[in-house]
Write a protein that holds these residues in place. Structure first.
Motif, PDB file in Angstrom:
ATOM      1  N   ILE A  67      20.813 -28.935  -3.247  1.00 23.07           N
ATOM      2  CA  ILE A  67      21.095 -27.460  -2.937  1.00 23.07           C
ATOM      3  C   ILE A  67      19.915 -26.982  -2.241  1.00 23.07           C
ATOM      4  CG2 ILE A  67      19.717 -26.709  -5.047  1.00 23.07           C
ATOM      5  CD1 ILE A  67      23.120 -25.311  -3.752  1.00 23.07           C
ATOM      6  N   SER A  68      20.314 -25.868  -1.088  1.00 27.56           N
ATOM      7  CA  SER A  68      19.289 -25.405  -0.210  1.00 27.56           C
ATOM      8  C   SER A  68      19.124 -23.931  -0.623  1.00 27.56           C
ATOM      9  CB  SER A  68      19.781 -25.723   1.084  1.00 27.56           C
ATOM     10  OG  SER A  68      20.945 -25.205   1.285  1.00 27.56           O
ATOM     11  N   ALA A  69      19.923 -23.442  -1.568  1.00 29.09           N
ATOM     12  CA  ALA A  69      19.779 -22.033  -1.589  1.00 29.09           C
ATOM     13  C   ALA A  69      20.505 -21.587  -3.081  1.00 29.09           C
ATOM     14  CB  ALA A  69      20.158 -21.003  -0.686  1.00 29.09           C
ATOM     15  N   TYR A  70      19.927 -20.777  -3.690  1.00 33.36           N
ATOM     16  CA  TYR A  70      20.898 -20.523  -4.963  1.00 33.36           C
ATOM     17  C   TYR A  70      21.649 -19.173  -4.830  1.00 33.36           C
ATOM     18  CZ  TYR A  70      17.848 -24.068  -7.208  1.00 33.36           C
ATOM     19  OH  TYR A  70      17.227 -25.104  -7.706  1.00 33.36           O
ATOM     20  N   LEU A 152      15.089 -31.087 -11.314  1.00 32.51           N
ATOM     21  CA  LEU A 152      15.955 -29.648 -11.854  1.00 32.51           C
ATOM     22  C   LEU A 152      14.744 -29.005 -12.852  1.00 32.51           C
ATOM     23  CD1 LEU A 152      18.960 -31.275 -13.374  1.00 32.51           C
ATOM     24  CD2 LEU A 152      18.542 -30.386 -11.229  1.00 32.51           C
ATOM     25  N   CYS A 153      13.700 -29.717 -13.472  1.00 35.25           N
ATOM     26  CA  CYS A 153      12.873 -29.121 -14.490  1.00 35.25           C
ATOM     27  C   CYS A 153      11.661 -28.147 -13.430  1.00 35.25           C
ATOM     28  CB  CYS A 153      12.400 -30.121 -15.136  1.00 35.25           C
ATOM     29  SG  CYS A 153      13.204 -30.917 -16.447  1.00 35.25           S
ATOM     30  N   SER A 154      11.666 -28.525 -12.273  1.00 35.19           N
ATOM     31  CA  SER A 154      10.341 -28.132 -11.448  1.00 35.19           C
ATOM     32  C   SER A 154      11.074 -26.882 -10.652  1.00 35.19           C
ATOM     33  CB  SER A 154       9.993 -28.990 -10.589  1.00 35.19           C
ATOM     34  OG  SER A 154      11.091 -29.221  -9.507  1.00 35.19           O
ATOM     35  N   ARG A 155      12.136 -26.204 -11.032  1.00 35.08           N
ATOM     36  CA  ARG A 155      12.716 -24.931 -10.517  1.00 35.08           C
ATOM     37  C   ARG A 155      12.741 -23.789 -11.195  1.00 35.08           C
ATOM     38  NH1 ARG A 155      17.767 -27.670  -7.228  1.00 35.08           N
ATOM     39  NH2 ARG A 155      16.654 -29.377  -6.274  1.00 35.08           N
ATOM     40  N   TRP A 156      12.386 -23.987 -12.553  1.00 33.68           N
ATOM     41  CA  TRP A 156      12.667 -22.783 -13.275  1.00 33.68           C
ATOM     42  C   TRP A 156      11.437 -21.904 -13.928  1.00 33.68           C
ATOM     43  CZ3 TRP A 156      17.537 -22.448 -12.447  1.00 33.68           C
ATOM     44  CH2 TRP A 156      18.166 -23.486 -12.202  1.00 33.68           C
ATOM     45  N   GLY A 164       9.822 -11.265 -14.354  1.00 27.45           N
ATOM     46  CA  GLY A 164      11.247 -11.104 -14.953  1.00 27.45           C
ATOM     47  C   GLY A 164      12.060  -9.887 -14.126  1.00 27.45           C
ATOM     48  N   SER A 165      11.540  -9.847 -12.930  1.00 24.30           N
ATOM     49  CA  SER A 165      12.199  -8.808 -12.239  1.00 24.30           C
ATOM     50  C   SER A 165      13.517  -9.257 -11.284  1.00 24.30           C
ATOM     51  CB  SER A 165      11.249  -8.198 -11.027  1.00 24.30           C
ATOM     52  OG  SER A 165      11.162  -9.196 -10.191  1.00 24.30           O
ATOM     53  N   GLU A 166      13.951  -8.526 -10.807  1.00 27.62           N
ATOM     54  CA  GLU A 166      15.506  -9.009  -9.924  1.00 27.62           C
ATOM     55  C   GLU A 166      15.148  -9.774  -8.822  1.00 27.62           C
ATOM     56  OE1 GLU A 166      18.500  -8.282 -10.921  1.00 27.62           O
ATOM     57  OE2 GLU A 166      17.690  -7.360 -12.773  1.00 27.62           O
ATOM     58  N   LYS A 167      13.710 -10.058  -8.526  1.00 29.88           N
ATOM     59  CA  LYS A 167      13.211 -10.887  -7.593  1.00 29.88           C
ATOM     60  C   LYS A 167      13.451 -12.379  -7.967  1.00 29.88           C
ATOM     61  CE  LYS A 167      10.360  -7.415  -5.540  1.00 29.88           C
ATOM     62  NZ  LYS A 167       8.847  -7.160  -4.917  1.00 29.88           N
ATOM     63  N   TYR A 168      13.677 -12.723  -9.248  1.00 23.75           N
ATOM     64  CA  TYR A 168      13.568 -14.014  -9.607  1.00 23.75           C
ATOM     65  C   TYR A 168      14.153 -15.123  -8.831  1.00 23.75           C
ATOM     66  CZ  TYR A 168      14.279 -18.078 -12.688  1.00 23.75           C
ATOM     67  OH  TYR A 168      14.426 -19.066 -13.412  1.00 23.75           O
ATOM     68  N   TRP A 169      15.436 -14.704  -8.476  1.00 23.64           N
ATOM     69  CA  TRP A 169      16.050 -15.892  -7.670  1.00 23.64           C
ATOM     70  C   TRP A 169      15.807 -15.749  -6.198  1.00 23.64           C
ATOM     71  CZ3 TRP A 169      18.745 -19.626  -9.665  1.00 23.64           C
ATOM     72  CH2 TRP A 169      19.338 -19.447 -11.143  1.00 23.64           C
ATOM     73  N   ASN A 170      15.226 -14.815  -5.919  1.00 20.61           N
ATOM     74  CA  ASN A 170      14.797 -14.585  -4.251  1.00 20.61           C
ATOM     75  C   ASN A 170      13.447 -15.519  -4.331  1.00 20.61           C
ATOM     76  OD1 ASN A 170      16.519 -12.792  -3.616  1.00 20.61           O
ATOM     77  ND2 ASN A 170      15.552 -11.017  -4.004  1.00 20.61           N
ATOM     78  N   LEU A 171      12.848 -15.384  -5.311  1.00 19.71           N
ATOM     79  CA  LEU A 171      11.376 -16.226  -5.282  1.00 19.71           C
ATOM     80  C   LEU A 171      11.645 -17.874  -5.350  1.00 19.71           C
ATOM     81  CD1 LEU A 171       8.774 -14.229  -7.493  1.00 19.71           C
ATOM     82  CD2 LEU A 171       8.822 -14.415  -5.041  1.00 19.71           C
ATOM     83  N   ILE A 172      12.783 -18.211  -6.260  1.00 18.19           N
ATOM     84  CA  ILE A 172      13.385 -19.624  -6.353  1.00 18.19           C
ATOM     85  C   ILE A 172      13.607 -19.971  -5.188  1.00 18.19           C
ATOM     86  CG2 ILE A 172      15.019 -21.082  -7.426  1.00 18.19           C
ATOM     87  CD1 ILE A 172      14.634 -19.752 -10.017  1.00 18.19           C
ATOM     88  N   GLN A 174      12.754 -19.008  -1.958  1.00 22.36           N
ATOM     89  CA  GLN A 174      11.783 -19.142  -1.323  1.00 22.36           C
ATOM     90  C   GLN A 174      11.091 -20.546  -1.555  1.00 22.36           C
ATOM     91  OE1 GLN A 174       9.305 -15.601  -1.557  1.00 22.36           O
ATOM     92  NE2 GLN A 174      10.983 -14.234  -1.043  1.00 22.36           N
ATOM     93  N   ARG A 175      10.757 -20.841  -2.791  1.00 28.69           N
ATOM     94  CA  ARG A 175      10.124 -21.985  -3.193  1.00 28.69           C
ATOM     95  C   ARG A 175      10.868 -23.218  -2.625  1.00 28.69           C
ATOM     96  NH1 ARG A 175       8.173 -23.436  -9.365  1.00 28.69           N
ATOM     97  NH2 ARG A 175       6.374 -22.114  -8.685  1.00 28.69           N
ATOM     98  N   LEU A 176      12.317 -23.225  -2.884  1.00 30.10           N
ATOM     99  CA  LEU A 176      13.144 -24.366  -2.522  1.00 30.10           C
ATOM    100  C   LEU A 176      13.124 -24.459  -1.145  1.00 30.10           C
ATOM    101  CD1 LEU A 176      15.017 -26.406  -3.619  1.00 30.10           C
ATOM    102  CD2 LEU A 176      16.983 -24.739  -3.471  1.00 30.10           C
ATOM    103  N   ALA A 177      12.980 -23.079  -0.254  1.00 30.75           N
ATOM    104  CA  ALA A 177      12.967 -23.489   1.075  1.00 30.75           C
ATOM    105  C   ALA A 177      11.703 -24.070   1.619  1.00 30.75           C
ATOM    106  CB  ALA A 177      13.169 -22.049   1.680  1.00 30.75           C
ATOM    107  N   LEU A 178      10.820 -23.801   1.088  1.00 30.85           N
ATOM    108  CA  LEU A 178       9.331 -24.326   1.199  1.00 30.85           C
ATOM    109  C   LEU A 178       9.303 -25.695   1.189  1.00 30.85           C
ATOM    110  CD1 LEU A 178       6.521 -24.208   2.162  1.00 30.85           C
ATOM    111  CD2 LEU A 178       5.976 -23.676  -0.389  1.00 30.85           C
ATOM    112  N   VAL A 179      10.058 -26.240   0.196  1.00 32.36           N
ATOM    113  CA  VAL A 179      10.015 -27.715  -0.252  1.00 32.36           C
ATOM    114  C   VAL A 179      10.779 -28.343   0.592  1.00 32.36           C
ATOM    115  CG1 VAL A 179      11.002 -29.472  -1.860  1.00 32.36           C
ATOM    116  CG2 VAL A 179       9.625 -27.439  -2.637  1.00 32.36           C
TER     117      VAL A 179
END
Length: 232
Positions: A67-70, A152-156, A164-172, A174-179
């Motif tokens: 997956i490249s984006a959630y 899987l475990c390294s993403r959560w 715990g803000s609404e930015k949670y999935w945005n940050l994930i 961003q991390r995934l895009a960096l990888v």
């Protein structure tokens, strides 16, 4: 006076025209019956069986190592492509019927929204309850053929970063895009990056816990999902 030959030819011609006329009348009758059936049929609804498949594939797509984006259209399009490929109980050609296909698209979007909310809540609960990341992912994949892997475990464990803000999935994302940028198409390099992220997460959230997380080979079900996500 027409000759016998002329009358015979005319008879053959009339016979051919008669057969064509009968065929035409028969086709009209069939068309009318089809039109009547269509007009009497209830509006298309997404059935429970298809909803179940959508829900199962929603979590599988979000857990895919490819997956490249959630968020956004990417995971939604992956699920829709899976539905187009394997059909399930969808009527033939429904993807070309805009109104009815929109009902399926809406069901997919709703399922992803629910899955996002469920995963975020499980992450939040795991932090409050001091649950390690491996146990967390075991709960996330419960009821699916997915396994807790390094990827899987390294993403959560981004929940603490955004508090715990609404930015949670945005940050994930961003991390995934960096990888993906750092690893490119090199799967081994991506795995090393995920391991490094997991190491940090375990030191922060899983210290003192004795568990092993392996890079397992996906079973046929998850592999089919990964193939669609990777564009195969």
């Amino acid at each position: 006076m027409a000759s016998l030959h002329d009358r015979g030819s005319q008879g053959c011609w009339e016979s051919a025209l008669g057969r064509q006329a009968k065929l035409f009348v028969c086709l009209l009758s069939v068309k009318n019956k089809i039109d009547t059936f269509r007009s009497a049929a209830p509006p298309y609804q997404v059935l429970d069986g298809l909803k179940t498949n959508i829900n199962n594939y929603s979590i599988a797509v979000l857990l895919s190592v490819n997956i490249s984006a959630y968020k956004g259209d990417i995971p939604c399009n992956h699920i829709l492509n899976i539905l187009k490929r394997y059909r399930f109980d969808m009527p033939p050609g429904i993807e070309h019927d805009y109104a009815n296909w929109e009902k399926i698209t809406t069901a997919v979007s709703y399922s992803l929204t629910q899955t996002h909310a469920r995963v975020k809540k499980l992450v939040q609960d795991s932090i409050v309850q001091d649950t390690n990341v491996f146990a967390l992912v075991q709960v996330i994949v419960h009821g699916t053929p997915c396994w807790p892997t390094v990827q899987l475990c390294s993403r959560w464990a981004v929940h603490q970063e955004c508090k715990g803000s609404e930015k949670y999935w945005n940050l994930i994302d961003q991390r995934l895009a960096l990888v993906r940028r750092l690893a490119g198409i090199d799967a081994d390099k991506a795995s090393k990056i995920f391991r490094a992220i997991l190491k940090t997460d375990r030191e922060t959230y899983g210290v003192g816990e004795d568990y092993v997380i392996a890079d397992l080979v996906a079973d046929d079900w998850q592999q089919r999902v990964d193939d669609v996500v990777s564009g195969i």
